[in-house]
Design an enzyme around this catalytic site. Structure first.
Site, PDB file in Angstrom:
ATOM      1  N   GLY A 112       0.861  -1.243  -0.002  1.00  0.00           N
ATOM      2  CA  GLY A 112       0.005  -0.055   0.014  1.00  0.00           C
ATOM      3  C   GLY A 112       0.790   1.144  -0.033  1.00  0.00           C
ATOM      4  O   GLY A 112       2.025   1.283  -0.121  1.00  0.00           O
TER       5      GLY A 112
ATOM      6  N   ASP B 270       0.930  -8.669   2.423  1.00  0.00           N
ATOM      7  CA  ASP B 270      -0.091  -7.864   1.822  1.00  0.00           C
ATOM      8  C   ASP B 270      -1.239  -8.975   1.112  1.00  0.00           C
ATOM      9  O   ASP B 270      -0.708  -9.889   0.389  1.00  0.00           O
ATOM     10  CB  ASP B 270       0.303  -6.894   0.608  1.00  0.00           C
TER      11      ASP B 270
ATOM     12  N   LYS C 279     -12.530  -6.657   9.416  1.00  0.00           N
ATOM     13  CA  LYS C 279     -11.953  -7.824   9.786  1.00  0.00           C
ATOM     14  C   LYS C 279     -10.374  -7.674   9.722  1.00  0.00           C
ATOM     15  O   LYS C 279      -9.808  -8.140  10.885  1.00  0.00           O
ATOM     16  CB  LYS C 279     -12.063  -8.988   8.758  1.00  0.00           C
TER      17      LYS C 279
ATOM     18  N   LYS D  32       3.416 -11.291  20.403  1.00  0.00           N
ATOM     19  CA  LYS D  32       3.707 -12.065  21.835  1.00  0.00           C
ATOM     20  C   LYS D  32       4.519 -13.470  21.739  1.00  0.00           C
ATOM     21  O   LYS D  32       5.397 -13.394  22.594  1.00  0.00           O
ATOM     22  CB  LYS D  32       2.431 -12.488  22.372  1.00  0.00           C
TER      23      LYS D  32
ATOM     24  N   ALA E 146      -1.060   1.045  13.148  1.00  0.00           N
ATOM     25  CA  ALA E 146      -1.437   2.193  12.446  1.00  0.00           C
ATOM     26  C   ALA E 146      -2.871   2.481  12.582  1.00  0.00           C
ATOM     27  O   ALA E 146      -3.716   1.862  12.332  1.00  0.00           O
ATOM     28  CB  ALA E 146      -1.365   2.035  10.870  1.00  0.00           C
TER      29      ALA E 146
ATOM     30  N   TYR F  85     -14.564   1.561   9.276  1.00  0.00           N
ATOM     31  CA  TYR F  85     -13.165   1.949   9.785  1.00  0.00           C
ATOM     32  C   TYR F  85     -13.057   2.380  10.935  1.00  0.00           C
ATOM     33  O   TYR F  85     -12.120   2.010  11.649  1.00  0.00           O
ATOM     34  CB  TYR F  85     -12.843   2.954   8.387  1.00  0.00           C
TER      35      TYR F  85
ATOM     36  N   TYR G 251      -3.330  -6.184  25.221  1.00  0.00           N
ATOM     37  CA  TYR G 251      -2.063  -7.141  25.012  1.00  0.00           C
ATOM     38  C   TYR G 251      -0.968  -6.273  25.745  1.00  0.00           C
ATOM     39  O   TYR G 251      -0.163  -7.251  26.330  1.00  0.00           O
ATOM     40  CB  TYR G 251      -1.628  -7.366  23.430  1.00  0.00           C
TER      41      TYR G 251
ATOM     42  N   THR H  60      -2.311  11.762   5.014  1.00  0.00           N
ATOM     43  CA  THR H  60      -0.976  11.747   4.721  1.00  0.00           C
ATOM     44  C   THR H  60      -1.201  11.756   3.176  1.00  0.00           C
ATOM     45  O   THR H  60      -1.769  10.790   2.470  1.00  0.00           O
ATOM     46  CB  THR H  60      -0.148  10.590   5.413  1.00  0.00           C
TER      47      THR H  60
ATOM     48  N   ARG I 214      -9.733   9.609  -2.422  1.00  0.00           N
ATOM     49  CA  ARG I 214      -9.218  10.633  -1.526  1.00  0.00           C
ATOM     50  C   ARG I 214      -9.186  12.017  -1.971  1.00  0.00           C
ATOM     51  O   ARG I 214      -8.596  12.054  -3.286  1.00  0.00           O
ATOM     52  CB  ARG I 214      -8.088  10.152  -0.814  1.00  0.00           C
TER      53      ARG I 214
END
Ligand code: UDP
Length: 337
Positions: free
Chosen positions: A20, A41, A101, A115, A124, A155, A169, A185, A196
């Site tokens: 990406g 990816d 997901k 872990k 992110a 989102y 965690y 960004t 965008r």
């Protein structure tokens, strides 16, 4: 095992969402810093052309994998950068369930991997956790104003859950975690047709179309050039700070003024046309970066003028075919039923 000149073994980092926009720039940076980069990816929204220049390197490998299923990385792993997620309003409309997901199940898998490997993980996150903010500029201690059931909600809520499970965690399992709240960004390798505002306006100018401003254009954004963003993320990963940190450029502008800047930059003769504002489009957005300044000694260096010039040159160099490819990327062949 490959050795650096000081005979320390190379640090190994897994980057998800590596094909990406942000993921690919992060791969470049960590390669430059001498890391061994494992790029991952599923190519739903990513594009291999963003990282194909790295394939020839001996300290780079690519795994075509969907992180919402079990993630296996053999051997040691020092760091994880979790940057896999659709990240544009068009994507949330077209692949809402994948968006949920990857932020939830995908993050869970990666935290489990961190872990297991005793690796430090940076996730992110996003200014979208603030929703349509009632506090301005946004500080990290603002809890946000999010509509859970709007189109953007898939989102926003996935990212809020992501922060929550990351802190769990950290607290419960002692995993070393970092949370970057990334504000708008931009730069080379953005998808031209992802909807965008920056690729939309530049694409319209290059095709000789009118620039579409949503609403009356009085909503604001603050745009950060990708090189500055990557520097902030790099410093955060190497810091010892586990609370969220805003990374963005506080230089705020209305979308209407921004459209006028693009007209100047591109020299287009086209005009501005107004279209309906999308549902729950945030009215204002500006990061308060005091925390990043204090903890990371970081602030953006690249002005919008410089960054936009580089970005415009990148889009100008695209082929005519790419420029006119109005069809949004066909996701269907990648999505597991
Ligand atoms: N926008 C616009 N015209 C476009 C695309 C976007 O006016 O063709 C507006 C959009 O409504 C939003 C702003 O530009 O207010 C930034 O949109 P983008 O999708 O880039 O990012 P986000 O809304 O996630 O910050």
């Amino acid at each position: 095992m490959q050795q650096e000149s000081n005979l320390e073994p190379r640090k190994k980092i897994l980057v998800t969402g590596a094909a990406g926009f942000l993921g690919s720039h992060l791969c470049d940076r960590f390669i430059k810093e001498g890391f061994y980069v494992i790029a991952m990816d599923n190519l739903i929204t990513g594009d291999l052309k963003n990282i194909e220049h790295l394939f020839k390197l001996s300290n780079f490998e690519f795994h075509h994998h969907d992180i919402t299923t079990f993630v296996h990385v053999p051997g040691k792993l020092d760091y994880i950068l979790h940057f896999a997620s659709p990240a544009s309003p068009i994507d949330y409309l077209k692949i809402p369930i994948q968006t949920l997901k990857v932020g939830s199940l995908g993050t869970h898998n990666l935290l489990g991997l961190a872990k297991e490997k005793n690796a430090r993980i940076l996730i992110a996150s996003t200014s979208e956790v603030y929703g349509d903010p009632l506090v301005h500029p946004q500080t990290e201690d603002y809890y946000g104003n999010v509509n859970t059931i709007s189109q953007r909600g898939v989102y926003d809520e996935a990212k809020r859950f992501q922060e929550s499970i990351t802190m769990a965690y950290h607290r419960f399992h002692g995993v070393e975690t970092r949370i970057a709240r990334i504000f708008n960004t931009y730069g080379p390798r953005m998808r031209l047709n992802d909807g965008r505002v920056i690729p939309a306006f530049i694409g319209q100018a290059l095709r000789g179309e009118d620039l579409t401003v949503f609403g009356i254009g009085n909503q604001t954004r603050s745009f950060c050039y990708v090189e500055d963003q990557v520097e902030g993320i790099y410093r955060l990963l190497l810091s010892d700070y586990s609370e969220p940190v805003n990374i963005g450029n506080p230089n705020e502008i209305t979308i209407l003024e921004f459209a006028e800047e693009i007209i100047k930059l591109t020299g287009t003769k086209q005009k501005i046309v107004f279209k309906p504002l999308p549902q729950d489009d945030p009215m204002q957005r500006q990061p308060d970066i005091s925390r990043a300044k204090k903890i990371l000694g970081w602030e953006p260096k690249v002005s919008r003028q410089e960054g936009m010039k580089i970005t415009y040159d990148y889009f100008k160099a695209l082929s005519t075919e790419e420029l006119w490819k109005s069809e949004h990327k066909d996701f269907s062949k990648h999505i597991r039923k």
